[in-house]
Design a protein around this motif. Structure first.
Motif, PDB file in Angstrom:
ATOM      1  N   ALA A   1       0.811  -1.221   0.000  1.00  0.00           N
ATOM      2  CA  ALA A   1       0.000   0.000   0.000  1.00  0.00           C
ATOM      3  C   ALA A   1       0.840   1.265   0.000  1.00  0.00           C
ATOM      4  N   PHE A   2       2.173   1.114   0.001  1.00  0.00           N
ATOM      5  CA  PHE A   2       3.049   2.281   0.033  1.00  0.00           C
ATOM      6  C   PHE A   2       3.589   2.647  -1.347  1.00  0.00           C
ATOM      7  N   GLY A   3       3.250   1.858  -2.377  1.00  0.00           N
ATOM      8  CA  GLY A   3       3.622   2.203  -3.742  1.00  0.00           C
ATOM      9  C   GLY A   3       5.096   2.090  -4.048  1.00  0.00           C
ATOM     10  N   VAL A   4       5.811   1.218  -3.328  1.00  0.00           N
ATOM     11  CA  VAL A   4       7.260   1.100  -3.482  1.00  0.00           C
ATOM     12  C   VAL A   4       7.671  -0.117  -4.307  1.00  0.00           C
ATOM     13  N   LEU A   5       7.008  -1.232  -4.097  1.00  0.00           N
ATOM     14  CA  LEU A   5       7.402  -2.462  -4.778  1.00  0.00           C
ATOM     15  C   LEU A   5       6.928  -2.478  -6.230  1.00  0.00           C
TER      16      LEU A   5
ATOM     17  N   ASP B   1      11.313   8.429  -2.533  1.00  0.00           N
ATOM     18  CA  ASP B   1      12.531   8.057  -1.809  1.00  0.00           C
ATOM     19  C   ASP B   1      12.287   7.972  -0.311  1.00  0.00           C
ATOM     20  N   VAL B   2      11.536   8.930   0.217  1.00  0.00           N
ATOM     21  CA  VAL B   2      11.224   8.925   1.647  1.00  0.00           C
ATOM     22  C   VAL B   2      10.416   7.685   2.005  1.00  0.00           C
ATOM     23  N   GLN B   3       9.398   7.378   1.202  1.00  0.00           N
ATOM     24  CA  GLN B   3       8.543   6.222   1.471  1.00  0.00           C
ATOM     25  C   GLN B   3       9.314   4.921   1.306  1.00  0.00           C
TER      26      GLN B   3
END
Length: 241
Positions: free
Chosen positions: A56-60, A204-206
């Motif tokens: 849910a953090f949109g990183v992977l 980058d922060v997330q």
């Protein structure tokens, strides 16, 4: 057997659109209802293993190819995220959750036992292992959008046909796994999550925050795993590297 499904007490008709109890509903039915089901519960060794996560953090990325050591690392991590509507009491922000072996309550032995078995079988039978993310792209929950189901289907079709592993791959700078750079029918940018965010610095922060969550969670397993599995952990560095 029905779970969390609303039924009219008079007509006994099911209302599958009613989400008063939860958005997650389940049904169980006899195996005999499936015409080609195997009653033995056994099958040959698979050519592919797919692990599912919903970031849910949109990183992977939407999919990643894992080495045996990386497969053990992510299996032990069991990362996904809870979002509002999937469970009662959740607020508006997603909550990361790490459910060991993607099913922590059901593992009677130490998780490392199952992780080592998985790694050994992957190596012995030369199985390709994939981490599929059905979570968010273009931003975290509330900012981005859900991973297109069409893209997920195309990727899984390519996995099962064997076509995906022959596609050009890049090494993810954070997690170190292999990520396809393109597949016909899918927008190329989706394979590089940072490029889908309007604010790269916010990504980058997330990303650093998610990496920190992984590292903190895996601390309890470090004394139980080999050096190659420890090395499969994500690196806390700039996502743009």
């Amino acid at each position: 057997m029905l779970e969390n499904v609303v039924m009219d007490p008079v007509t006994r008709r099911l209302d599958l659109d009613d989400d008063r109890l939860t958005e997650n509903t389940r049904a169980g039915y006899p195996l005999s209802f499936i015409a080609n089901a195997s009653t033995t519960g056994q099958a040959p060794h698979p050519k592919n293993i797919v692990m599912l996560t919903a970031d849910a953090f949109g990183v992977l990325p939407p999919i990643a190819k894992l080495s045996p050591s990386q497969a053990m690392y992510h299996f032990l991590s069991g990362y996904t995220a809870k979002v509002a509507g999937t469970e009662k009491g959740l607020g508006s922000e997603p909550q990361a959750t790490f459910s060991t072996c993607f099913g922590a309550p059901f593992m009677p032995r130490h998780p490392s036992v199952y992780g080592n078995m998985l790694r050994a079988l992957i190596e012995k039978h030369n199985v390709d292992c994939w981490l599929v993310n059905t979570g968010w792209t273009g931003g975290k929950y509330g900012v981005g959008q859900r991973m297109p189901i069409r893209a997920t289907r195309l990727l899984l079709d390519a996995v099962l046909s064997g076509a995906l592993k022959s596609q050009p791959m890049r090494t993810d700078p954070l997690f170190g796994f292999q990520v396809p750079v393109a597949l016909t029918g899918i927008e190329a940018a989706i394979f590089t999550p940072r490029e889908t965010w309007a604010d790269a610095a916010a990504y980058d922060v997330q990303a650093r925050a998610l990496v920190a969550m992984f590292k903190k969670n895996f601390g309890k397993f470090e004394v139980h795993v080999d050096a190659d599995v420890k090395a499969a952990a994500p690196a806390l560095r700039q996502a743009a590297e």
